[in-house]
Design an enzyme around this catalytic site. Structure first.
Site, PDB file in Angstrom:
ATOM      1  N   LYS A   1       1.910  -7.189  -0.173  1.00  0.00           N
ATOM      2  CA  LYS A   1       0.627  -6.638  -0.597  1.00  0.00           C
ATOM      3  C   LYS A   1      -0.436  -7.068   0.418  1.00  0.00           C
ATOM      4  O   LYS A   1      -0.354  -8.170   0.981  1.00  0.00           O
ATOM      5  CB  LYS A   1       0.292  -7.195  -1.979  1.00  0.00           C
ATOM      6  CG  LYS A   1      -0.983  -6.679  -2.626  1.00  0.00           C
ATOM      7  CD  LYS A   1      -1.164  -7.341  -3.988  1.00  0.00           C
ATOM      8  CE  LYS A   1      -2.336  -6.797  -4.764  1.00  0.00           C
ATOM      9  NZ  LYS A   1      -2.479  -7.464  -6.091  1.00  0.00           N
TER      10      LYS A   1
ATOM     11  N   SER B   1      -2.828  -4.015  -9.456  1.00  0.00           N
ATOM     12  CA  SER B   1      -3.354  -3.778  -8.123  1.00  0.00           C
ATOM     13  C   SER B   1      -2.292  -3.798  -7.025  1.00  0.00           C
ATOM     14  O   SER B   1      -2.570  -3.401  -5.893  1.00  0.00           O
ATOM     15  CB  SER B   1      -4.429  -4.816  -7.795  1.00  0.00           C
ATOM     16  OG  SER B   1      -3.899  -6.119  -7.807  1.00  0.00           O
TER      17      SER B   1
ATOM     18  N   SER C   1      -1.162  -7.321 -12.389  1.00  0.00           N
ATOM     19  CA  SER C   1      -1.095  -6.611 -11.110  1.00  0.00           C
ATOM     20  C   SER C   1       0.272  -6.550 -10.442  1.00  0.00           C
ATOM     21  O   SER C   1       0.448  -5.792  -9.489  1.00  0.00           O
ATOM     22  CB  SER C   1      -2.104  -7.206 -10.124  1.00  0.00           C
ATOM     23  OG  SER C   1      -3.417  -6.967 -10.580  1.00  0.00           O
TER      24      SER C   1
END
Length: 588
Positions: free
Chosen positions: A139, A223, A247
């Site tokens: 990420k 996210s 997330s």
């Protein structure tokens, strides 16, 4: 003489240049034609046969493997690190072109590192570590030397978010990144996330929106949404995300993959970019996403073997506890059936009492309950205290600074068209980009929370047992209609351990609207009204298995039992159906 001030490029120009630069890092032979891209735009499901048409047979074989198979085959010299890395880089390149899921590409550097690993293996006849040659995606919060970390902010293009010393730009590496490299991993891309991180979908001004590759009418979640989308397209078998409100769990559930949200102090967050620095009452945690349960186990074991607590004092000195994993693993047979007197006893949360799950989620819960009971385990309904309080506390912490940290990454003084007396422009940040529409209401500037109120919130909370529960009140959500994050947020508030497993997919023929249901509040009504069986059809349904703090080994073992029990139950159902069909054809 009037001196004209030359303004820097607009945020839109900078974003466009960044997108073009990213595409230029994809090898020409991996670039898709405009006709292929147009076909992808019209495709509902980009996974499986659609993306595989751009790959050769060997590449399809490699990306179909799970992480453990890949490292085993490299260790046994059945595959090379270069072969594996090449297959995943190419697949990730195609995934990005058809589904917009990457922020950073460094394929050439990855292939160079893979070649070095192959040379080391040929020289020493042994692997560098337990992750030798395995491509791992990240990420876009994790620092990799020489690579941007924008975290979705235009103002940090060409830099590292959170690195204030210009001399350190592109030279800082997250501790866990260093650990992965020491274990033999190959890092090759960074995945998309929402502006500010604080959104259950993946949208930003850098690359726009990342959709769900299994049903492009739906969101990939957030996210860590780009990570989930990339893995659904098999452009990665294993990756890192972060989680402070769901997330890593939301993207796993929405994309039909697996995830582990550990207790925050289990893995190192040192030198990882983040928002709201200093908010430590309950922390964001590094989490793992994978196309297999084995991948979660592999990465957790491997990283803990580096003893991350020696360099990061925030990490609890707790190695992987095989005795706990074995204790729970032995409570079931390999097919998931209960081992006599030590059968599992699990709670099931059907609803949090605030927002009722859609029919596909309720059916998913019923599948797990029936499979576990069929396997001889005990499942009881679990009715916790009111979850609304926990969600309110969670949101209060996320907004405690009055949105000042987030806002400082956005406007330049010239974005306002004029200068205002008394403004400290040195504190205004790096670009003129606005907050995306989804966040403008939530993050209006206001006075930060006072200390006494903050301390009061830290004293509230409840203790719960391990349960099976929804990740969200819907399958992969219709973009813009994610109204309730209570199913994940409360788990973060309590710092619990959680694993997400895929269970089923929404089916418009089965998951029909229950016209008898009467919503209990406005949010419940909005969520219920948003359910459309046609749009949600084929959307992945995942559930989370939740245990207490620092029970990662336990919850992973329980997840393995549940998955095995579901497989056994499905096989029995299929066999029974075939037997019934045979009887229908028999002559009386």
């Amino acid at each position: 003489m009037v001196t004209m001030r030359v303004l820097p490029p607009s945020w839109m120009t900078r974003a466009a240049d960044k997108r073009a630069d990213t595409l230029n890092k994809i090898r020409p032979e991996w670039r898709l034609s405009s006709q292929d891209l147009a076909r992808a735009e019209k495709q509902r499901d980009l996974t499986g046969p659609f993306i595989q048409q751009f790959l050769d047979t060997d590449e399809i074989s490699i990306i179909a493997m799970d992480s453990i198979q890949l490292v085993d085959d490299i260790r046994e010299a059945k595959l090379t690190a270069v072969q594996v890395t090449g297959a995943f880089c190419k697949t990730a390149a195609i995934a990005h072109q058809i589904n917009n899921c990457l922020h950073e590409i460094f394929f050439d550097e990855a292939l160079e590192h893979a070649a070095w690993l192959d040379a080391q293996f040929a020289k020493n006849r042994s692997t560098v570590g337990p992750l030798h040659g395995l491509p791992i995606s990240l990420k876009d919060q994790f620092h990799v030397k020489g690579v941007d970390t924008t975290m979705g902010y235009i103002g940090w293009i060409g830099s590292n978010l959170g690195i204030s010393d210009p001399k350190q730009v592109h030279k800082v590496e997250s501790q866990i990144t260093t650990e992965l490299l020491s274990l033999g991993a190959v890092l090759y891309c960074k995945t998309s996330l929402p502006q500010t991180l604080l959104l259950g979908e993946t949208k930003n001004n850098l690359i726009g929106e990342t959709l769900n590759p299994k049903n492009r009418h739906l969101s990939c979640g957030g996210s860590s949404g780009g990570e989930g989308a990339l893995q659904a397209l098999r452009g990665s078998s294993l990756g890192l995300g972060t989680d402070i409100g769901g997330s890593v769990r939301i993207p796993a559930a929405f994309n039909g993959i697996y995830s582990l949200k550990p207790t925050p102090e289990r893995l190192s967050y040192r030198f990882v970019a983040n928002n709201n620095p200093g908010e430590n009452t309950y922390r964001s945690t590094v989490g793992i996403l994978s196309t297999s349960l084995g991948g979660l186990d592999l990465l957790l074991r491997a990283d803990l073997s580096t003893k991350p607590w020696l360099k990061d004092p925030a990490v609890i000195p707790m190695p992987f506890r095989d005795e706990i994993a074995s204790e729970y693993g032995l409570r079931a047979n390999p097919d998931g059936t209960a081992n006599s007197a030590v059968a599992l006893k699990l709670g099931v949360l059907w609803t949090d009492g605030a927002v009722q799950p859609h029919p596909p989620i309720t059916r998913g819960l019923k599948i797990v309950v029936e499979a576990m009971r069929s396997a001889g385990h005990k499942v009881v309904d679990w009715n916790p205290p009111d979850q609304t309080i926990g969600r309110e506390i969670h949101l209060a912490f996320l907004h405690a600074d009055g949105a000042h940290d987030i806002r400082k990454h956005l406007p330049k003084p010239w974005a306002f068209g004029t200068f205002f007396r008394g403004w400290n422009y040195e504190q205004l940040a790096l670009s003129g980009e606005p907050l995306i529409p989804d966040l403008q209401k939530s993050f209006k500037l206001k006075e930060p929370m006072d200390l006494l109120r903050y301390q009061d919130l830290t004293l509230k909370g409840q203790i719960v047992d391990a349960v099976i529960m929804p990740v969200a009140p819907h399958a992969a959500v219709i973009p813009g209609k994610y109204y309730h994050t209570g199913y994940t947020a409360v788990i973060n508030l309590l710092n619990y351990s959680a694993v997400v497993i895929p269970v089923t997919r929404a089916d418009k023929h089965i998951d029909i609207i229950d016209d008898s249901y009467r919503p209990s509040n406005d949010v419940d009504r909005m969520n219920w009204d948003a359910y459309d069986p046609e749009i949600y059809d084929s959307g992945p349904v995942g559930l989370q298995i939740v245990a207490r703090k620092f029970e990662e080994e336990k919850v992973l073992s329980i997840a393995k039992i549940i998955v095995s029990a579901m497989e056994t139950w499905e096989a029995k159902k299929k066999k029974a159906t075939l037997s019934a069909d045979d009887r229908i054809g028999e002559t009386p």
